[in-house]
Design a protein around this motif. Structure first.
Motif, PDB file in Angstrom:
ATOM      1  N   THR A   1       3.349  -4.345  -0.524  1.00 52.88           N
ATOM      2  CA  THR A   1       3.202  -4.641   0.821  1.00 52.88           C
ATOM      3  C   THR A   1       3.170  -3.114   1.685  1.00 52.88           C
ATOM      4  OG1 THR A   1       4.890  -6.349   0.685  1.00 52.88           O
ATOM      5  CG2 THR A   1       4.566  -5.268   2.847  1.00 52.88           C
TER       6      THR A   1
ATOM      7  N   TYR B   1      -5.341  -6.302   0.942  1.00 52.68           N
ATOM      8  CA  TYR B   1      -4.920  -6.015  -0.413  1.00 52.68           C
ATOM      9  C   TYR B   1      -5.858  -6.160  -1.506  1.00 52.68           C
ATOM     10  CZ  TYR B   1      -0.343  -5.894   1.826  1.00 52.68           C
ATOM     11  OH  TYR B   1       0.640  -5.652   2.576  1.00 52.68           O
TER      12      TYR B   1
ATOM     13  N   SER C   1       2.684  -1.124   5.111  1.00 53.21           N
ATOM     14  CA  SER C   1       2.999  -1.108   6.491  1.00 53.21           C
ATOM     15  C   SER C   1       2.981   0.198   7.202  1.00 53.21           C
ATOM     16  CB  SER C   1       4.442  -1.693   6.893  1.00 53.21           C
ATOM     17  OG  SER C   1       5.533  -0.702   6.056  1.00 53.21           O
TER      18      SER C   1
ATOM     19  N   THR D   1      -3.959  -6.553   7.657  1.00 52.83           N
ATOM     20  CA  THR D   1      -3.696  -5.692   6.238  1.00 52.83           C
ATOM     21  C   THR D   1      -4.933  -6.385   5.417  1.00 52.83           C
ATOM     22  OG1 THR D   1      -2.126  -7.458   5.723  1.00 52.83           O
ATOM     23  CG2 THR D   1      -1.433  -5.207   6.548  1.00 52.83           C
TER      24      THR D   1
END
Length: 114
Positions: free
Chosen positions: A67, A58, A69, A56
Motif C-alpha cells: 500500500t 500498483y 500513501s 494510486t
C-alpha cells in the motif's frame, strides 16, 4: 528536490516492512511520487505510484500486498509492504516527478529470506 528513503532491512517471508521517503526542496503542488525497485541483473521497475491528488497505481506483482500513501503536508511518502516474498528482495528507490523534473532517492535495501 532531495529524496531520502529509509525503512529497509531483513525480514522473513510473510513478514512486513514500511518504507518511508522524505522529500525536501522545491516541491510543486502537482506531482507524482513513486517507489521503484531493482534487483541484481534486472531492470528497475515501478512498484507503486501516487499522485499529489491521491490516485494510486500498483504493479501487478504487489497489488493486494503493498500500500502506497503520502502526507503532502509533511512531504512524506510511504510504502507498507505485507506478505513479503523472497522475490521482493531488491533495492527500493523513491522518486518524484512534476511537469519539468524527475528525481531519485538513494535507495534502501529490502531483503526477504525464505
Amino acid at each position: 528536490v532531495q529524496l531520502q528513503a529509509s525503512g529497509g532491512g531483513l525480514v522473513q517471508a510473510g513478514g512486513s516492512l514500511r518504507l518511508s521517503c522524505a522529500a525536501s526542496g522545491t516541491i510543486l503542488s502537482i506531482n507524482v511520487m513513486g517507489w521503484y525497485r531493482q534487483s541484481p541483473g534486472k531492470q528497475r521497475e515501478l512498484v507503486a505510484s501516487v499522485t499529489s491528488g491521491g490516485s494510486t497505481n500498483y504493479a501487478g506483482s504487489v497489488k493486494g500486498r503493498f500500500t502506497i500513501s503520502r502526507d503532502n503536508a509533511k512531504n512524506m511518502m510511504y510504502l507498507q509492504m505485507n506478505s513479503l516474498k523472497p522475490e521482493d528482495t531488491a533495492v527500493y528507490y523513491c522518486s518524484y516527478s512534476d511537469y519539468a523534473r524527475s528525481y531519485w532517492g538513494q535507495g534502501t535495501l529490502v531483503t526477504v529470506s525464505s
